[in-house]
Each structure stands twice: as structure tokens, then as C-alpha cells.
Design an enzyme around this catalytic site. Structure first.
Site, PDB file in Angstrom:
ATOM      1  N   GLU A 298      -5.540  50.637   1.663  1.00 10.43           N
ATOM      2  CA  GLU A 298      -6.376  51.362   0.267  1.00 10.43           C
ATOM      3  C   GLU A 298      -7.668  51.745   1.201  1.00 10.43           C
ATOM      4  OE1 GLU A 298      -7.509  48.213  -2.226  1.00 10.43           O
ATOM      5  OE2 GLU A 298      -5.026  47.381  -2.808  1.00 10.43           O
TER       6      GLU A 298
ATOM      7  N   GLU B 226      -0.177  57.222   5.702  1.00  6.52           N
ATOM      8  CA  GLU B 226      -0.832  56.540   4.549  1.00  6.52           C
ATOM      9  C   GLU B 226      -0.113  56.340   3.766  1.00  6.52           C
ATOM     10  OE1 GLU B 226      -2.525  54.377   5.696  1.00  6.52           O
ATOM     11  OE2 GLU B 226      -4.220  55.827   7.221  1.00  6.52           O
TER      12      GLU B 226
ATOM     13  N   ARG C  82     -14.301  91.188   2.708  1.00  7.94           N
ATOM     14  CA  ARG C  82     -13.529  92.649   3.157  1.00  7.94           C
ATOM     15  C   ARG C  82     -13.694  93.254   2.345  1.00  7.94           C
ATOM     16  NH1 ARG C  82      -9.537  95.542   4.920  1.00  7.94           N
ATOM     17  NH2 ARG C  82      -7.580  94.619   5.025  1.00  7.94           N
TER      18      ARG C  82
END
Length: 393
Positions: A251, A374, A279
Site C-alpha cells: 500500500e 507494484e 519551436r
């Protein structure tokens, strides 16, 4: 300062910690991350700097020499570190999962033995749950620990250890009673020397797993062949509690992965915004083109949404409440949004995004790891769905 990823209600100390880490990232990580990542080089100087800042003891209690910070503070630090280079946050993540598990589930002897040295970074933790044949199916692990006198003898093969070589302490989940399901799993605190090869009698780190991204930090296997460990190194002192201890640590880890996603997404957005401003095409900056403007708006919204959900999950855990639902949601949303924001930044860069000279190329290779670390996105959705059916929603 940007209005994105602001966290309201922080104390002066929390703001100072986050600001200090942000400055460290700008000064010590961003200028060297590209070169270190391309060389797949362990960032020892950065790690030494984090030790000096006390980051390895961030969430360890003051009584054990740490700073005693909250999970929220730690998550905000991880967010900043990941903005610089995600691999650096991985170096501290598994360390803190192990420290959290020892602090919340360890015996008093285990806390006194490990936590003060973990706070200084002298002892560095790794977390070992997965195996080559089980992936997210934790119940399918086959590594066994059999009692023998006052010791246990461990045999088996573990996989996907972040910091597997550089750590000298590994919290390792094994089966002590194969017929007892989740209640037959036990977490051992395994001491070893850093490095590759035989790092303790009966314990081998065979080599570094080569990856497309998440470089610099070592990811390894761990091979047990008659490794003896004292029964006193069972986390909490009694067998059979390992699955629940690991899930508590996960957790914390899922909040960490969410924070990493927030940090990487933020950096991708910063790069895209800066590039779009400078740009020019058709005589004006590409940021003036509606297609690019819309893309930036979507990216910024995702960056902000992921951050706020991560903060909510961390605060719930800090309050002492169960946060598996919120941690799963935060991890799922942040990792998915991170992938999308990085891809949009890649598109804004055009052909230059494919060049290794531009930072977005590195982020493009790093973001996919968050989709599986995870627990995959599908696993998160299963967890979320089951908690909703249990009445959490």
C-alpha cells in the site's frame, strides 16, 4: 511558480523539505540524469547527496534517528525526485517499504537493530515478493523456508528485486506452511553484503536484469540454495504473518508508484511546454496552433488530477485508515495518465523526440514500468472493484 501540483494544508516544515528536494533535483540530478541513464550507471554521487539530506531516514521515527515525516511528505519528495530521474526514486522506494514494515510489524529488537542504521543509509533495504512463475499471483510463490533447530533453511528463486545488488537487507516473502494459503507465508529479514555473486552462504545475486528503461538502479534475481537464517529474523517474531505484512508495505509502495507517475508526467509536461514555446512552424511557435494547445491543456489536466488523487491516498494512510482502495486508484490513474502525458509530449517534440539527445526519449522508455510496478493496471482494477463490492464505495 506553476499552479500545477500544489498541495494545500502543508506545514512550514513540509514545504521546506519539498523545496529543498526540488532544488537538489534541479542542481544535482537533472544535469546528469541523461548521461547516467544512457550509461546505465549507478548514481552514487546522487545517493550520497540524498544521505546527506537525510532522505533515507525521512519516514523513520525520530526515536530511531529519522525525521519522522508522514507518508504524504515522502510521496511529495518522491514526486520531486521522479521529476528529475525516476530511477533515483526507486532507490529509496524499496528501502522505505522495508523500513515501514519493520517499524509497523517488527519486534522491538528488530526495530532497534535495523532502523537507526536504515535512517542513515548505512543499511539499505530491498523488497522481495515476486518470483519467475507467479507475477501478481502472490499465492503461487514456491520459495520455501523449513525449520532446522533454531534456524530456517530457505530454498527458491526470487525475481524483480529493485536494489537487489546494492541493498544489504532484503525483506523476503517465503512459504513456511504450503498448505495454509496466505497464513502459511512468512517474511524474513535477510542480511547480505552488497554486490553480485554469492553475497552470503547459500545466497546468490546472479547479475543485473537488463531493461529498456529504469536504468541506473539495479534490478536482480535472488537465488536461495540452503541459505540459513535465524528464526529471530522472522519479521514480527512469528511465522504466518508475511502476506499481511507485505500487503501493508505494498500500500505504501503503490502511493510511491503514483507519486513517481506524477513526477514523470510533470517533467514530460514541462518539456513539452518549453519546446512548444520555442519551436516555430509556419512562422509562429507551435504552441499557437490549436492542436498543440489542446494537447497541452489535456496534459496539464491529467498532471493535476493524478497529483490530487495521490495526495488523497497518502493522507488517508497517514490518518491510520485502510487505503488500499485509494492507493489502487491513485496508482492506476497516475500510471495511466503518466503514459498518456509522456506520449503527448513525445508527439509535440516530433522527430526530435526520437533522438537520444532529447530528454523525452528517456521518459518514453521509463513510463511503461509504472504500468506494471507494484501490480499491473488490471490488478489495480481488480482491487478497486472488489473493495467497491465490499462496500467501500
Amino acid at each position: 511558480m506553476s499552479r500545477l501540483q500544489q498541495t494545500h494544508g502543508l506545514s512550514d516544515e513540509q514545504r521546506e523539505i519539498v523545496a529543498t528536494v526540488r532544488a537538489f533535483v534541479d542542481r544535482e540530478i537533472l544535469p546528469v540524469a541523461a548521461a547516467l541513464e544512457h550509461a546505465d550507471e549507478y548514481p552514487q554521487a546522487i545517493v550520497d547527496g540524498m544521505k546527506d539530506l537525510g532522505l533515507f531516514g525521512l519516514m523513520i521515527g525520530e526515536e530511531h534517528g529519522g525525521l519522522g515525516a508522514s507518508l504524504l511528505t515522502y510521496a511529495l519528495v518522491v514526486e520531486e525526485l521522479s521529476r528529475g530521474w525516476m530511477s533515483v526514486s526507486g532507490i529509496v522506494n524499496t528501502h522505505f517499504i522495508v523500513a515501514w514494515m519493520i517499524a509497523h510489524h517488527g519486534t522491538e529488537e528488530q526495530k532497534a537493530h535495523y532502523l537507526p542504521r536504515m535512517a542513515t543509509g548505512e543499511v539499505r533495504g530491498a523488497f522481495s515478493m515476486s518470483e519467475p512463475g507467479c507475477g501478481s499471483d502472490v499465492s503461487a510463490i514456491t520459495t520455501r523456508a523449513v525449520p532446522d533447530g533454531g534456524d530456517y533453511v530457505i530454498n527458491g528463486r526470487k525475481m524483480w528485486l529493485t536494489n537487489g545488488a546494492s541493498a544489504n537487507l532484503v525483506a523476503t516473502l517465503v512459504k513456511t506452511d504450503p498448505d495454509a494459503g496466505h497464513r502459511g507465508m512468512t517474511t524474513f529479514l535477510v542480511d547480505k553484503t552488497p554486490g553480485f555473486g554469492e553475497v552470503a552462504p547459500g545466497l546468490t545475486v546472479p547479475g543485473k536484469i537488463e531493461k529498456m528503461g529504469y536504468k541506473g538502479v539495479d534490478t536482480t534475481e535472488l537465488l536461495f540454495d540452503g541459505y540459513r537464517v535465524p528464526a529471530a529474523r522472522i519479521l514480527g517474531g512469528a511465522p504466518g504473518r508475511g502476506f499481511y505484512q507485505m500487503m501493508d508495505g505494498v500500500e505504501v509502495g503503490r502511493v510511491n508508484v503514483a507519486a513517481r507517475g506524477c513526477g514523470v508526467a510533470r517533467r514530460a509536461y514541462e518539456l513539452a511546454l518549453g519546446y512548444a514555446r520555442q519551436r516555430e512552424t509556419f512562422g509562429r511557435p507551435i504552441a499557437d496552433h490549436q492542436a498543440v494547445l489542446f494537447r497541452l491543456a489535456e496534459m496539464a489536466t491529467k498532471v493535476e488530477a493524478a497529483h490530487q488523487m495521490m495526495v488523497m491516498a497518502a493522507r488517508r494512510k497517514d490518518s491510520g485508515e485502510r487505503n488500499d482502495l485509494e492507493a489502487g486508484m491513485a496508482k492506476y490513474l497516475a500510471s495511466e495518465y503518466c503514459k498518456e502525458v509522456v506520449e503527448d509530449a513525445f508527439r509535440i517534440h516530433g522527430g526530435y523526440g526520437y533522438s537520444t539527445e532529447f530528454e523525452i526519449e528517456r521518459l518514453y522508455r521509463e513510463a511503461p514500468m509504472l504500468l506494471i510496478g507494484e501490480g499491473t493496471a488490471d490488478i489495480q482494477k481488480m482491487i478497486i472493484g472488489r473493495r467497491l463490492l465490499d462496500g467501500a464505495g
